[in-house]
Design an enzyme around this catalytic site. Sequence first.
Site, PDB file in Angstrom:
ATOM      1  CD  GLU A 189     -27.819   2.573 -21.729  1.00  7.49           C
ATOM      2  OE1 GLU A 189     -28.269   3.607 -21.193  1.00  7.49           O
ATOM      3  OE2 GLU A 189     -26.979   1.859 -21.172  1.00  7.49           O
ATOM      4  CG  HIS A 223     -24.723   0.828 -12.451  1.00  3.11           C
ATOM      5  ND1 HIS A 223     -24.336   2.100 -12.136  1.00  3.11           N
ATOM      6  CD2 HIS A 223     -25.191   0.870 -13.725  1.00  3.11           C
ATOM      7  CE1 HIS A 223     -24.546   2.893 -13.175  1.00  3.11           C
ATOM      8  NE2 HIS A 223     -25.072   2.169 -14.148  1.00  3.11           N
TER       9      HIS A 223
END
Length: 516
Positions: free
Chosen positions: A331, A418
């Site tokens: 993140e 992703h």
Amino acid sequence: MSSSRTLRAAAIVASAAMVAIAVQTGSASASAEREAGATALSLSAGARAQAISEAQNSAAGTARAIGLAGDEALVARDVVKDADGTVHTRYERTYQGLPVLGGDLVVHQKKDGSRKTDKAVEAKIAPAAARSSLRAPAGARQVVWAATGKPVFAYEAVVRGTQADGTPSERHVVTDAATGAELYSYEAIDTGVGASEYSGSVTLGTAPSGSAFSLTDTARGGHKTYDLNGGTSGTGTLFTDADDKWGDGTPSNRQTAAVDAHYGAAVTWDFYKTELGRNGIAGDGRAAYSRVHYGNAYVNAFWDDSCFCMTYGDGQNNQKPLTALDVAGHEMSHGLTAATAKLNYSRESGGLNEATSDIFGTSVEFFANNASDPGDYLIGEKIDIRGDGKPLRYMDKPSKDGASADYWSKTVGRLDVHNSSGVANHFFYLLSEGSGAKTVNGVAYNSPTYDGSTVAGIGRTKAYKIWYKALSTYMTSTTDYAGARTATLKATADLYGSTGVEYQQVAAAWKAVNVK
């Protein structure tokens, strides 16, 4: 937030569910000297700000020197100075005062004054249509859209809401100012001493707060960790504790998730500083902050550049917080990408954006050298996000997750970012460890290649240094897989030369994932 600012945020999962070696030339000492010279200097916040200010003061001259037209101007955004005197200055571009989306570029100037430029788009910025033929959508800003073809006047609007899984939504929509047709859109937030749940007993950076202590890491820019307590907005409440002993290793203790998040932020900061010479996520010494306990049983985690913060849900049944170390590194690395190349979060550049976070999240995990969570090439193996004990993603053979791409193809950009990230993840694994069967830290891997070739790894440290230099000095917002190959080869030549084993193996690893 104002619609005039482009947001950049991302999450750990998608919202719908996330050769033979030639002899190396030159001596080892010469190689080390080259790497040292091409490595970025660690600038203080003040030195970086001064460098950007100086670049802006000379931006008009730079624009003329690189051949921009009179209607175009440059806005300095970042400066990277290498030890050998090379300066890499990253600019945004404007046209008649309007932001040019896809107009970003990097100017590389060596100590001898020679200059090269990498542009996100080579097209001449000269829209043919009228500047504002249609009424602007509510809250939109006028821009020039240049990222996917001939530049045109356009409007960029931000539509806010909530995605199906509870993730905040900030959808950017770019429309042609002459026809109203949608040109591009992307989801800016897309599916992203304490007793921790995943990393064992860890040391935390805390600070006195009255007669107690708070999760404020004064050694790392003042990073703070907050409790959202099931909320989905705001900052939440700063964690405090009377005896400076945090959590008990179980999800039922509200401090435990905070321990993992706070520890993950600290290790990521230290990795950037120690291994990459970077002073914080944005390179300016500024701390982000973390929020835990987002929503109810929220199965995701995300970075939001608008708040410069990480946010973590508690997972299925609020029993598996998404605060594992590689997730934290993942993140925060979205923030790194936002501060450097600003890779567009769609198609191939979006896959590279996600892969960058997986690459550095994995590197952070190895860097930590934590016996409770040994480094591996598995993404999210601790959080059991699918409830079957399997990792979220695999770097040695990405297709083992059932959706990710092992190799590049003409259609890879159509995948969720992703999953298109698999090509770069596979490249990084092959460059680090090589192809074939092997065991690393007790985990067995068996990495194939597109053409059946044998790739020998150069080691993970060299691999992530190459990726970082490519990201921070050569990649732009529109970089695709072919561009990533070019960028990493340039970075390798800077660090290790263009005739050595490192350069050969970077080329071999890209060929092995069908990027030529």
